[in-house]
Design a protein around this motif. Structure first.
Motif, PDB file in Angstrom:
ATOM      1  N   ALA A 116       0.841  -1.209   0.000  1.00 13.84           N
ATOM      2  CA  ALA A 116       0.000   0.000   0.000  1.00 13.84           C
ATOM      3  C   ALA A 116       0.871   1.253   0.000  1.00 13.84           C
ATOM      4  CB  ALA A 116      -0.909  -0.001   1.219  1.00 13.84           C
ATOM      5  N   LYS A 117       0.431   2.257  -0.710  1.00 17.02           N
ATOM      6  CA  LYS A 117       1.120   3.543  -0.748  1.00 17.02           C
ATOM      7  C   LYS A 117       0.516   4.536   0.238  1.00 17.02           C
ATOM      8  CE  LYS A 117       3.820   2.348  -4.091  1.00 17.02           C
ATOM      9  NZ  LYS A 117       5.169   1.958  -3.766  1.00 17.02           N
ATOM     10  N   ALA A 118      -0.714   4.246   0.694  1.00 16.55           N
ATOM     11  CA  ALA A 118      -1.409   5.145   1.624  1.00 16.55           C
ATOM     12  C   ALA A 118      -2.489   4.351   2.353  1.00 16.55           C
ATOM     13  CB  ALA A 118      -2.044   6.301   0.865  1.00 16.55           C
ATOM     14  N   ILE A 119      -2.942   4.908   3.465  1.00 17.81           N
ATOM     15  CA  ILE A 119      -4.071   4.324   4.194  1.00 17.81           C
ATOM     16  C   ILE A 119      -4.888   5.482   4.764  1.00 17.81           C
ATOM     17  CG2 ILE A 119      -2.701   4.033   6.298  1.00 17.81           C
ATOM     18  CD1 ILE A 119      -4.459   1.545   6.908  1.00 17.81           C
ATOM     19  N   ARG A 120      -6.184   5.375   4.639  1.00 21.04           N
ATOM     20  CA  ARG A 120      -7.069   6.410   5.196  1.00 21.04           C
ATOM     21  C   ARG A 120      -7.153   6.241   6.713  1.00 21.04           C
ATOM     22  NH1 ARG A 120     -11.036   8.575   1.335  1.00 21.04           N
ATOM     23  NH2 ARG A 120     -10.581   7.648  -0.685  1.00 21.04           N
ATOM     24  N   PHE A 121      -7.286   7.342   7.406  1.00 23.38           N
ATOM     25  CA  PHE A 121      -7.427   7.276   8.859  1.00 23.38           C
ATOM     26  C   PHE A 121      -8.689   6.511   9.252  1.00 23.38           C
ATOM     27  CE2 PHE A 121      -4.591  11.134   9.192  1.00 23.38           C
ATOM     28  CZ  PHE A 121      -3.536  10.448   9.777  1.00 23.38           C
ATOM     29  N   THR A 122      -9.743   6.631   8.458  1.00 23.98           N
ATOM     30  CA  THR A 122     -10.971   5.898   8.782  1.00 23.98           C
ATOM     31  C   THR A 122     -10.738   4.392   8.669  1.00 23.98           C
ATOM     32  OG1 THR A 122     -11.724   6.172   6.488  1.00 23.98           O
ATOM     33  CG2 THR A 122     -12.558   7.742   8.122  1.00 23.98           C
ATOM     34  N   THR A 123      -9.942   3.969   7.693  1.00 26.85           N
ATOM     35  CA  THR A 123      -9.614   2.548   7.552  1.00 26.85           C
ATOM     36  C   THR A 123      -8.739   2.087   8.704  1.00 26.85           C
ATOM     37  OG1 THR A 123      -9.744   2.719   5.142  1.00 26.85           O
ATOM     38  CG2 THR A 123      -8.559   0.826   6.039  1.00 26.85           C
ATOM     39  N   LEU A 124      -7.739   2.882   9.052  1.00 31.39           N
ATOM     40  CA  LEU A 124      -6.868   2.552  10.173  1.00 31.39           C
ATOM     41  C   LEU A 124      -7.664   2.466  11.466  1.00 31.39           C
ATOM     42  CD1 LEU A 124      -3.965   2.024  11.106  1.00 31.39           C
ATOM     43  CD2 LEU A 124      -3.683   4.504  11.320  1.00 31.39           C
ATOM     44  N   ASP A 125      -8.597   3.398  11.651  1.00 28.41           N
ATOM     45  CA  ASP A 125      -9.467   3.391  12.834  1.00 28.41           C
ATOM     46  C   ASP A 125     -10.299   2.114  12.887  1.00 28.41           C
ATOM     47  OD1 ASP A 125     -10.838   4.646  15.145  1.00 28.41           O
ATOM     48  OD2 ASP A 125     -12.538   4.709  13.761  1.00 28.41           O
ATOM     49  N   ALA A 126     -10.876   1.730  11.765  1.00 21.56           N
ATOM     50  CA  ALA A 126     -11.707   0.520  11.718  1.00 21.56           C
ATOM     51  C   ALA A 126     -10.875  -0.726  12.014  1.00 21.56           C
ATOM     52  CB  ALA A 126     -12.378   0.399  10.351  1.00 21.56           C
ATOM     53  N   ILE A 127      -9.674  -0.795  11.456  1.00 19.02           N
ATOM     54  CA  ILE A 127      -8.796  -1.947  11.710  1.00 19.02           C
ATOM     55  C   ILE A 127      -8.452  -2.025  13.191  1.00 19.02           C
ATOM     56  CG2 ILE A 127      -6.481  -2.879  11.317  1.00 19.02           C
ATOM     57  CD1 ILE A 127      -6.710  -1.777   8.423  1.00 19.02           C
TER      58      ILE A 127
END
Length: 69
Positions: A40-51
């Motif tokens: 991955a080149k990037a990750i959204r904060f919302t995705t990181l939060d969900a994980i």
């Protein structure tokens, strides 16, 4: 790149598959796989939060930094 993604380690600790995590965070299996494999080149904060919510961990458990040589 100095950023290391340890999602595979966190999934293994919880005996959870990529498919199970993808379903729990409502993300495509292919996208979770890209994260898990460190491509991955990037990750959204919302995705990181969900994980982090699903795995019960901190962002620092998933993301690390190793200086380039």
């Amino acid at each position: 790149m100095g950023i290391v993604i340890n999602l595979d380690v966190e999934l293994a600790k919880r005996k959870m598959s990529v498919t199970e995590l993808a379903a729990a965070i409502d993300l495509a299996v292919a996208n979770v796989s890209i994260l898990k494999n460190g491509r991955a080149k990037a990750i959204r904060f919302t995705t990181l939060d969900a994980i982090c919510q699903v795995l019960g961990c901190q962002p620092g458990d998933i993301l690390g930094y190793t200086p380039d040589k």
